[in-house]
Enzyme design. Structure first.
Site, PDB file in Angstrom:
ATOM      1  N   CYS A 386       0.830  -1.205   0.000  1.00 36.30           N
ATOM      2  CA  CYS A 386       0.000   0.000   0.000  1.00 36.30           C
ATOM      3  C   CYS A 386       0.873   1.266   0.000  1.00 36.30           C
ATOM      4  O   CYS A 386       1.738   1.426   0.853  1.00 36.30           O
ATOM      5  CB  CYS A 386      -0.924  -0.006   1.223  1.00 36.30           C
ATOM      6  SG  CYS A 386      -1.973   1.440   1.233  1.00 36.30           S
ATOM      7  N   LYS A 426       1.343  -9.556  -0.165  1.00 41.28           N
ATOM      8  CA  LYS A 426       1.220  -8.822  -1.438  1.00 41.28           C
ATOM      9  C   LYS A 426       2.275  -7.715  -1.428  1.00 41.28           C
ATOM     10  O   LYS A 426       2.298  -6.897  -0.507  1.00 41.28           O
ATOM     11  CB  LYS A 426      -0.188  -8.244  -1.570  1.00 41.28           C
ATOM     12  CG  LYS A 426      -0.434  -7.518  -2.885  1.00 41.28           C
ATOM     13  CD  LYS A 426      -1.933  -7.342  -3.119  1.00 41.28           C
ATOM     14  CE  LYS A 426      -2.241  -6.593  -4.386  1.00 41.28           C
ATOM     15  NZ  LYS A 426      -2.253  -5.130  -4.204  1.00 41.28           N
TER      16      LYS A 426
HETATM   17  C1  LIG Z   1      -9.600   1.725  -5.601  1.00 41.49           C
HETATM   18  C2  LIG Z   1      -8.451   0.841  -5.281  1.00 41.49           C
HETATM   19  C3  LIG Z   1      -8.311   0.336  -4.002  1.00 41.49           C
HETATM   20  C4  LIG Z   1      -7.236  -0.508  -3.697  1.00 41.49           C
HETATM   21  N1  LIG Z   1      -7.125  -1.026  -2.459  1.00 41.49           N
HETATM   22  C5  LIG Z   1      -6.143  -1.925  -2.189  1.00 41.49           C
HETATM   23  C6  LIG Z   1      -6.069  -2.573  -0.933  1.00 41.49           C
HETATM   24  O1  LIG Z   1      -6.870  -2.336  -0.028  1.00 41.49           O
HETATM   25  N2  LIG Z   1      -5.078  -3.477  -0.731  1.00 41.49           N
HETATM   26  C7  LIG Z   1      -4.155  -3.776  -1.713  1.00 41.49           C
HETATM   27  O2  LIG Z   1      -3.286  -4.604  -1.495  1.00 41.49           O
HETATM   28  N3  LIG Z   1      -4.205  -3.163  -2.897  1.00 41.49           N
HETATM   29  C8  LIG Z   1      -5.172  -2.268  -3.165  1.00 41.49           C
HETATM   30  N4  LIG Z   1      -5.254  -1.697  -4.388  1.00 41.49           N
HETATM   31  C9  LIG Z   1      -4.245  -2.054  -5.420  1.00 41.49           C
HETATM   32  C10 LIG Z   1      -4.780  -3.183  -6.287  1.00 41.49           C
HETATM   33  O3  LIG Z   1      -5.053  -4.307  -5.515  1.00 41.49           O
HETATM   34  C11 LIG Z   1      -3.791  -3.551  -7.387  1.00 41.49           C
HETATM   35  O4  LIG Z   1      -2.612  -4.006  -6.810  1.00 41.49           O
HETATM   36  C12 LIG Z   1      -3.472  -2.386  -8.300  1.00 41.49           C
HETATM   37  O5  LIG Z   1      -4.615  -1.626  -8.611  1.00 41.49           O
HETATM   38  C13 LIG Z   1      -2.844  -2.859  -9.613  1.00 41.49           C
HETATM   39  O6  LIG Z   1      -3.724  -3.641 -10.342  1.00 41.49           O
HETATM   40  P1  LIG Z   1      -4.502  -3.088 -11.640  1.00 41.49           P
HETATM   41  O7  LIG Z   1      -3.472  -2.505 -12.560  1.00 41.49           O
HETATM   42  O8  LIG Z   1      -5.179  -4.313 -12.186  1.00 41.49           O
HETATM   43  O9  LIG Z   1      -5.450  -2.049 -11.174  1.00 41.49           O
HETATM   44  C14 LIG Z   1      -6.294  -0.833  -4.699  1.00 41.49           C
HETATM   45  C15 LIG Z   1      -6.445  -0.310  -5.991  1.00 41.49           C
HETATM   46  C16 LIG Z   1      -7.508   0.522  -6.285  1.00 41.49           C
HETATM   47  C17 LIG Z   1      -7.655   1.049  -7.671  1.00 41.49           C
END
Ligand SMILES: Cc1cc2nc3c(=O)[nH]c(=O)nc-3n(C[C@H](O)[C@H](O)[C@H](O)COP(=O)(O)O)c2cc1C
EC number: 1.3.1.89
Length: 668
Positions: A386, A426
């Site tokens: 995060c 993660k």
């Molecule tokens: C709105 C939002 C909330 C997220 N909340 C978390 C979270 O609580 N924990 C986490 O590990 N990653 C969180 N992420 C990151 C995503 O899990 C992911 O790692 C990141 O968006 C990359 O993937 P993508 O390119 O498919 O979006 C969040 C991403 C977004 C867009």
């Protein structure tokens, strides 16, 4: 030149003032068929997107930061963070019906005349907000699906389950609405019992296993520190050191005693050190975790709530994660935090609870509290990615990437206390752009922990969402993991602890936005067990249907409205249909819309797929509903919410929680 052209206004066919926009085919622009491109009206912004997970959660500001919001002169809290303009006041009714009377039984309130709530049902009904007039739900959706409505008289669709003549509630099922287990009727699991929660609040929860492992870890750390100190320094007292070294001093009895104590202490430490090493292998007795080629939805703060995950399960997801829960408020028994591990029955098995923490004691206690309070968890995931500043400054989230030893202590502590629940992690590539550390880190995770799975998001903390995820690096890390694992199995420890069938699951993450991405990354390297989808599943929740059928599905506006309908139904079953529940439903519906609206319908595109960082020119859909669903205007999202939850109050304001950064940041 182009910029000037964009700024200048021109007069449109209908004499309205419109802005010129760049629609020439170029990189970074979504290619829309000319007949669907519409000029921008003055003061209208071009569709802006690219969201990132950066957000300031009030929950985090208040609880994680220990309530650090400063007070101003009036004694009111000065709000910090991006969402300081959000109006989070809870909806209050003019007359509040006694909670004991929600289902009409007056005999249930033991406070009698001293009760501060309203006991006169007719009085309550006379001031209650009018019935919801929903185009999509003409009657109470919860009553229709469950056979009774847990909100009783407070329901905003009351007329569908009220016998008006004698003011008696109708129920199709024999259910005690006051029973603690009402949530199980709603198909929800992982509710902590009130007694357990009270134990946490009153600090009498028995953290037996945590205390054990924390003592072991402390002694282990002490052992490491001591082994680095010169013997003399430990065994002599400060007073003795001050004396002349040439003059032989008699050994004082206190010193002898002290040395004896120290050596006993050392022996004890060595024992615990050996014990610490032993704790690792408890992981072999855990529930197996199989993520191989599973369709996984990322943990998503705010938007990845229970109704959304239930929707995703319906649409084909195999694995879902809770929103990130903070360890400290979990340990303190905070209600809002314990709402996060709740899941729908359709999510188990395959439901992970994600926890963020900065220290081993937080990790251990949160994991122990979870393992002893809720039962339907397939894995506990440590958030080490995060990027939020607040968490980072506290040493949580991606800060753990800068301190691998601490991350390892957290993981081992969690593993020791979590009973049969496997522990996973993660991570991101690194915190600093251009200095990837994940490769070295996974080697250590193989050798020094017993994690069941590692998810790697192919971006650094610094990078946020400005560039594409680096899948070459993700693939390289997967290979490194496998060779480190093979080497480890050859070692003495490895032979005992792990076998080739029990490999650590490796999941890649970042920019998996359609079925082609899915297969490209999954088939590209057999060392990657699966890929995780985040924004792609928010913008296009039917992504797994496409993965299954291996083709793009051009959903019509009515099909997309059906998806929203399911989401609204699940929301009302979860948050309820009373005044407060409906306002929660509406708020989270708008949060969902802040991603869902970004879908560019396939049928209007000249070139497909549209990448997430490609800006579409201002477009209109193939029908009015499609145009409405693609609107970037918050007021249009509210208008859509009205279809499901009735007309909103005029003073309802919505500010999306997740920051939307401009296209200027994109990687072109
Ligand atoms: C709105 C939002 C909330 C997220 N909340 C978390 C979270 O609580 N924990 C986490 O590990 N990653 C969180 N992420 C990151 C995503 O899990 C992911 O790692 C990141 O968006 C990359 O993937 P993508 O390119 O498919 O979006 C969040 C991403 C977004 C867009």
């Amino acid at each position: 030149m182009e910029q000037n052209a964009e700024k200048r206004s021109i007069v449109g066919d209908d004499n309205s003032t419109v802005k010129r926009q760049d629609t020439s085919p170029s990189k970074g622009i979504a290619h829309i068929k000319p007949e669907y491109i519409v000029p921008l009206k003055q003061n209208e912004n071009q569709k802006v997107a690219i969201y990132d997970e950066e957000m300031s959660s009030d929950r985090m500001t208040n609880e994680f930061a220990g309530g650090t919001n400063k007070k101003n002169k009036n004694g009111r809290g000065k709000k910090r963070g991006q969402n300081k303009n959000r109006d989070n006041r809870q909806v209050k009714e003019q007359n509040v019906l006694c909670p004991r009377l929600i289902h009409g039984d007056i005999s249930k309130c033991s406070f009698g005349d001293n009760c501060r709530f309203v006991h006169d049902i007719n009085l309550y009904l006379s001031t209650k907000k009018p019935e919801v007039e929903s185009n999509i739900f003409p009657s109470c959706p919860v009553f229709n699906s469950l056979g009774f409505c847990p909100m009783g008289f407070k329901c905003r669709f009351l007329s569908s389950h009220l016998n008006k003549e004698d003011n008696i509630l109708i129920s199709k099922k024999e259910i005690d609405p006051d029973a603690q287990t009402i949530w199980s009727v709603k198909g929800e699991v992982n509710h902590i019992s009130p007694e357990r929660k009270l134990d946490l609040i009153k600090r009498r929860f028995p953290f037996t296993k945590s205390n054990e492992i924390l003592e072991i870890i402390d002694s282990f750390q002490q052992e490491c520190r001591d082994s680095m100190k010169p013997e003399e320094e430990v065994e002599s007292t400060p007073q003795l050191k001050k004396q002349d070294p040439d003059v032989e001093q008699p050994v004082a009895p206190q010193v002898e005693q002290r040395n004896k104590e120290l050596s006993q202490h050392r022996m004890k430490q060595r024992e615990v050190y050996l014990k610490y090493k032993d704790t690792r292998y408890f992981a072999q007795e855990k529930k197996p975790l199989d993520l191989y080629h599973k369709k996984i939805v990322s943990p998503l703060t705010t938007v990845g709530n229970l109704p959304y995950r239930r929707l995703m399960r319906k649409l084909g997801a195999d694995v879902t994660y809770s929103e990130m829960a903070l360890a400290v408020p979990l340990i303190q028994g905070t209600n809002s935090e314990w709402a996060l591990p709740k899941a729908h029955t359709s999510e188990f098995p395959g439901f992970g609870v994600q926890v963020a923490c900065s220290k081993a004691w937080q990790a251990a206690k949160a994991a122990e509290a979870l393992a002893n309070s809720v039962s339907e968890i397939s894995e506990i995931n440590l958030n080490s990615g995060c990027p939020i500043d607040l968490l980072y400054r506290q040493g949580s989230g991606s800060a753990l990437l800068d301190n691998p030893a601490r991350m390892i202590r957290c993981l081992n502590a969690m593993n020791y206390v979590s009973k049969d629940i496997p522990i996973t992690v993660k991570i991101r590539t690194s915190t600093k752009e251009g200095h990837p550390i994940a490769e070295g880190l996974v080697k250590r995770l193989v050798n020094e922990t017993d994690v069941a799975a590692i998810t790697l998001h192919g971006r650094s903390r610094q990078q946020r969402y400005t560039k594409s995820a680096d899948w070459d690096y993700v693939s390289q890390v997967a290979d490194t993991l496998r060779s480190a694992e093979a080497d480890f199995i050859e070692t003495e420890q490895g032979k005992e602890g792990r076998d080739s069938k029990n490999r650590i699951q490796f999941v890649g993450n970042g920019d998996v936005n359609n079925f082609e991405d899915w297969y490209r990354y999954l088939d590209g390297n057999e060392n990657i067990d699966s890929v995780m989808v985040a924004r792609g599943a928010l913008i296009k929740p039917w992504i797994f249907e496409e993965v299954e059928s291996q083709q793009y599905l051009d959903k019509t506006s009515t099909e997309r409205l059906d998806i929203l309908r399911d989401y609204a139904q699940f929301s009302m079953e979860h948050w309820g249909t009373d005044e407060y529940g409906i306002s929660q439903c509406r708020r989270f519906f708008c949060e969902f819309m802040s991603f869902f609206h970004r879908y560019v319908p396939m049928g209007i595109c000249e070139r497909y797929p549209v990448k997430l960082n490609e800006r579409p020119p201002n477009w209109c859909g193939r029908d009015e509903l499609e145009t409405l669903m693609g609107s970037t205007d918050v007021n249009d999202w509210i208008k859509l919410s009205d279809l499901f939850f009735g007309k909103t109050d005029e003073n309802f304001v919505f500010v999306p929680k997740h920051k939307s950064s401009s296209y200027a940041n994109r990687d072109s």
